[in-house]
Enzyme design. Structure first.
Site, short mmCIF file in Angstrom:
data_model
loop_
_atom_site.label_atom_id
_atom_site.label_comp_id
_atom_site.label_asym_id
_atom_site.label_seq_id
_atom_site.Cartn_x
_atom_site.Cartn_y
_atom_site.Cartn_z
N LYS A 80 40.73 26.82 40.47
CA LYS A 80 42.19 26.91 40.45
C LYS A 80 42.67 27.12 41.87
CE LYS A 80 45.60 26.97 37.47
NZ LYS A 80 45.68 26.18 36.24
N GLY A 172 58.02 29.54 21.65
CA GLY A 172 58.09 28.73 22.86
C GLY A 172 58.15 27.25 22.55
N GLY A 174 58.51 24.71 24.82
CA GLY A 174 58.41 23.99 26.09
C GLY A 174 57.69 22.68 25.86
P1 NAD Z 1 56.70 25.37 29.40
O1 NAD Z 1 57.06 26.17 30.60
O2 NAD Z 1 57.09 23.94 29.34
O3 NAD Z 1 57.27 26.08 28.08
C1 NAD Z 1 57.25 27.44 27.83
C2 NAD Z 1 58.44 27.73 26.90
O4 NAD Z 1 58.32 29.07 26.44
C3 NAD Z 1 59.79 27.60 27.60
O5 NAD Z 1 60.65 26.83 26.79
C4 NAD Z 1 60.27 29.06 27.70
O6 NAD Z 1 61.68 29.17 27.61
C5 NAD Z 1 59.61 29.67 26.47
N1 NAD Z 1 59.42 31.12 26.55
C6 NAD Z 1 59.00 31.87 27.59
N2 NAD Z 1 58.91 33.16 27.23
C7 NAD Z 1 59.25 33.23 25.92
C8 NAD Z 1 59.32 34.27 24.98
N3 NAD Z 1 59.04 35.53 25.30
N4 NAD Z 1 59.72 33.98 23.71
C9 NAD Z 1 60.01 32.71 23.37
N5 NAD Z 1 59.95 31.68 24.22
C10 NAD Z 1 59.58 31.93 25.48
O7 NAD Z 1 55.11 25.53 29.25
P2 NAD Z 1 54.08 24.57 28.47
O8 NAD Z 1 53.56 23.55 29.43
O9 NAD Z 1 54.67 24.14 27.17
O10 NAD Z 1 52.88 25.58 28.20
C11 NAD Z 1 53.01 26.63 27.25
C12 NAD Z 1 51.80 27.52 27.34
O11 NAD Z 1 50.61 26.75 27.08
C13 NAD Z 1 51.59 28.15 28.72
O12 NAD Z 1 51.07 29.46 28.53
C14 NAD Z 1 50.55 27.25 29.37
O13 NAD Z 1 49.79 27.95 30.33
C15 NAD Z 1 49.70 26.85 28.18
N6 NAD Z 1 49.00 25.57 28.32
C16 NAD Z 1 49.67 24.44 28.64
C17 NAD Z 1 49.00 23.23 28.75
C18 NAD Z 1 49.72 21.95 29.14
O14 NAD Z 1 49.08 20.90 29.18
N7 NAD Z 1 51.02 21.98 29.38
C19 NAD Z 1 47.63 23.16 28.51
C20 NAD Z 1 46.96 24.34 28.15
C21 NAD Z 1 47.67 25.53 28.05
#
Ligand code: NAD
Length: 354
Positions: A80, A172, A174
């Protein structure tokens, strides 16, 4: 600072500290393990309160990448990078300089986007290195893997993996949470959703027929599956007593605030799909695309179903919590002696695709 005392507990291979006054670049690269192949891991940009927090974040994430790759049986290891965001950072110049440092590692560390970094940052790096890539399908593959993990948990608990009529609470919406909601909705699940951003919840109500739940209540709603897709540490000493779900399976990294909570989940009869087992979809697809040149990864991402089911069964047989059983498998595949040739990675083609 006692550097080696930081590296020893998890047997880290290498920490690289990078500084360039001209661009304001201050970066760290942690390489946890390259037993299985080059260390893959994203580059994160964040304003850290101090150097020690940046190092701790970088190391925690690098180790998780090794475990994720080992459990997914990929021929790569975990690393990382973090770049410190600060007032003096000249972004374009700094990312380009960082790219040159990555290139100098000859493929030992290969990277991509992460929290805080954009396509533009990746392009700046790619002007200097072949070892950076951007995977357009990352969110979809991540969500697909989570869906398969959820189905495996259903099969384990109920002998029926159908999502039709199952109540799933997603925390979440996202990139991953939204895609997962869509996939589960298509399979007939009843969705309950929460996000700090109300417009995302509103959209899920309008487009997916989801029920809105407040962020404070999403951990404790009556449901079959709780899917944390926002931040880590969501299952902690307080929330564990509020859970009504029988399954926990989501994309967020480090869902359990402490490892020991796995024992409590086991006691409560809750099936927990370890985060790094089921959220490996993006890594699997990225590995296939960038290291093997394969465009299609669906079948391999779908294997998360069988891996999860196997792990749940094995942990039950051994009387272990699933998170600890997963750690044990991952550790058994790391830290092996390397042959001389394993230390030199093939020179890859230019892998950036815009
Ligand atoms: P993102 O930033 O696009 O989405 C996160 C969402 O969570 C946002 O909409 C935010 O408003 C919401 N959020 C934050 N805190 C919150 C809370 N307390 N209650 C409710 N909603 C809340 O992130 P992402 O890419 O969708 O990833 C989500 C998680 O999955 C992260 O922890 C990331 O590390 C993990 N992850 C992502 C991937 C990937 O390919 N994107 C792969 C493996 C793991």
């Amino acid at each position: 600072m006692r550097i080696f005392a930081e590296l020893e507990p998890d047997d880290f291979e290498q920490i690289i500290v990078i500084n360039q006054n001209r661009s304001g670049l201050r970066a760290l690269i942690a390489i946890h393990d390259t037993t299985r192949g080059p260390a893959l891991g994203g580059t994160r940009l964040r304003a850290y309160p101090d150097d020690a927090s940046a190092l701790a974040d970088c190391m925690r994430l690098a180790r998780a990448m090794s475990y994720k790759a080992a459990l997914a049986d990929l021929k790569c290891g975990g690393g990382k990078a973090v770049i410190m965001d600060h007032a003096g950072l000249k972004r374009g110049e700094a990312f380009e300089a960082f790219g040159a440092f990555v290139e100098s590692l000859g493929g030992r560390f290969q990277t991509g986007k992460d929290l805080g970094t954009t396509d533009e940052d990746i392009r700046a790096m790619a002007r200097q290195t072949r070892y950076v890539a951007c995977n357009a399908d990352a969110d979809y593959n991540a969500a697909l893997g989570i869906r398969e993990g959820i189905k495996a948990c259903l099969a384990f608990l109920y002998g029926d993996d159908s999502l039709a009529g199952r109540r799933v609470a997603i925390q979440g919406l996202g990139a991953v949470g939204w895609t997962l909601a869509r996939l589960l909705g298509e399979a007939g699940a009843q969705l309950m959703v929460a996000d700090l951003d109300e417009s995302k919840v509103e959209r899920a109500r309008a487009e997916l027929g989801a029920e809105a739940v407040s962020p404070e209540q999403i951990c404790s709603v009556e449901c079959d599956v709780f899917s944390p897709c926002a931040v880590g540490g969501v299952i902690n000493g307080r929330t564990i007593h509020q859970l009504k779900a029988k399954i926990i399976a989501g994309s967020a990294n480090n869902v359990l605030a402490e490892e020991g909570l796995g024992w409590k989940l086991k006691e409560l009869g809750i099936a927990y799909a370890p985060d790094y087992l089921i959220n490996a979809g993006a890594l699997i697809a990225g590995y296939n695309a960038f290291l093997l040149g394969k465009k299609e990864s669906r079948a391999e991402v779908m294997r998360i179903y069988h891996r999860t089911l196997e792990l749940l069964r094995m942990a039950a047989e051994q009387g272990l919590p699933t998170n600890l059983a997963a750690d044990e498998i991952a550790r058994s595949r790391l830290k092996k002696d390397k042959a001389h040739t394993d230390l030199f990675w093939p020179r890859s083609r230019k892998i950036w695709r815009s």
